[in-house]
Structures are given as C-alpha cells and as structure tokens.
Scaffold this motif. Structure first.
Motif, short mmCIF file in Angstrom:
data_model
loop_
_atom_site.label_atom_id
_atom_site.label_comp_id
_atom_site.label_asym_id
_atom_site.label_seq_id
_atom_site.Cartn_x
_atom_site.Cartn_y
_atom_site.Cartn_z
N ALA A 5 9.23 1.36 -1.07
CA ALA A 5 7.89 1.94 -1.04
C ALA A 5 7.37 2.12 -2.46
O ALA A 5 6.19 1.86 -2.74
CB ALA A 5 7.91 3.26 -0.29
N GLU A 6 8.24 2.53 -3.35
CA GLU A 6 7.83 2.74 -4.74
C GLU A 6 7.42 1.42 -5.40
O GLU A 6 6.44 1.36 -6.14
CB GLU A 6 8.96 3.40 -5.55
N GLU A 7 8.15 0.36 -5.13
CA GLU A 7 7.81 -0.95 -5.69
C GLU A 7 6.47 -1.44 -5.15
O GLU A 7 5.66 -2.01 -5.89
CB GLU A 7 8.91 -1.97 -5.37
N LEU A 8 6.23 -1.21 -3.85
CA LEU A 8 4.95 -1.61 -3.26
C LEU A 8 3.80 -0.80 -3.84
O LEU A 8 2.73 -1.34 -4.12
CB LEU A 8 5.00 -1.46 -1.74
N GLU A 9 4.01 0.50 -4.04
CA GLU A 9 2.98 1.34 -4.63
C GLU A 9 2.65 0.85 -6.04
O GLU A 9 1.48 0.77 -6.42
CB GLU A 9 3.43 2.80 -4.66
N GLU A 10 3.67 0.52 -6.81
CA GLU A 10 3.48 0.00 -8.17
C GLU A 10 2.75 -1.35 -8.14
O GLU A 10 1.83 -1.60 -8.90
CB GLU A 10 4.83 -0.14 -8.87
N MET A 11 3.16 -2.22 -7.21
CA MET A 11 2.58 -3.55 -7.11
C MET A 11 1.09 -3.50 -6.78
O MET A 11 0.29 -4.24 -7.36
CB MET A 11 3.32 -4.36 -6.03
#
Length: 95
Positions: A5-11
């Motif tokens: 989820a954190e990677e998607l938020e950053e992306m």
C-alpha cells in the motif's frame, strides 16, 4: 511483483486516507475541483457518418425488462440496445 500500500501511495501520490475522503465527498454529491464545462449526457457524436433512426414496437412488459437490464448495467435503453446490436454483429463476423 506485488506492491505494498505504501509503494502504491508513493507511486500515485495519493494516500488511502485521501481516497476515503474523496469517496465520502462523492457520496455527498460534492465533486472536487473547478467545473470545466457543461456535462453532456448521451452517445458521442459520429462525425462524417450519416445517421438514420432505427425503431420498433415492443410490449410494455418487455420494454420495462429492457430498461431494468440497461439500468443494472449503468446504461440507458438506447445505449443498451446499441451495445446488444454491436455484440451480435461482432459475433456474426467472427462465426
């Protein structure tokens, strides 16, 4: 490779909290941002193609069933009927 989820938020630059807030706004009928013009509902115009009307009569019960089915698909009656015709014609050219 699965993303967290954190990677998607950053992306995408959007947090889960922001998405929840936007969802709540939409449910209330609030749309963020500035209006960009008139909302036009209906089938997109077909430029350069001559259009003719096609019509037929049907029983009230069948029309109500058509409308219920179209509504369940998020369509208007005319869009649903066009969609059905397009599907059948596509299937006929494949068969």
């Amino acid at each position: 490779m699965k993303k967290t989820a954190e990677e998607l938020e950053e992306m995408f630059g959007v947090t889960a909290e922001q998405i929840e807030e936007w969802d709540e706004m939409m449910v209330r009928g609030e749309v963020p941002g500035k209006p960009v013009g008139e909302v036009v509902v209906g089938r997109p115009l077909l430029f350069g193609a001559e259009l003719k009307s096609v019509g037929f009569k049907e029983t009230e019960e069948k029309i109500e069933a058509i409308d219920r089915r179209a509504d369940s698909l998020g369509m208007r009656r005319s869009d649903y009927l066009r969609w059905l015709i397009d599907k059948d014609l596509a299937a006929a050219t494949v068969a």
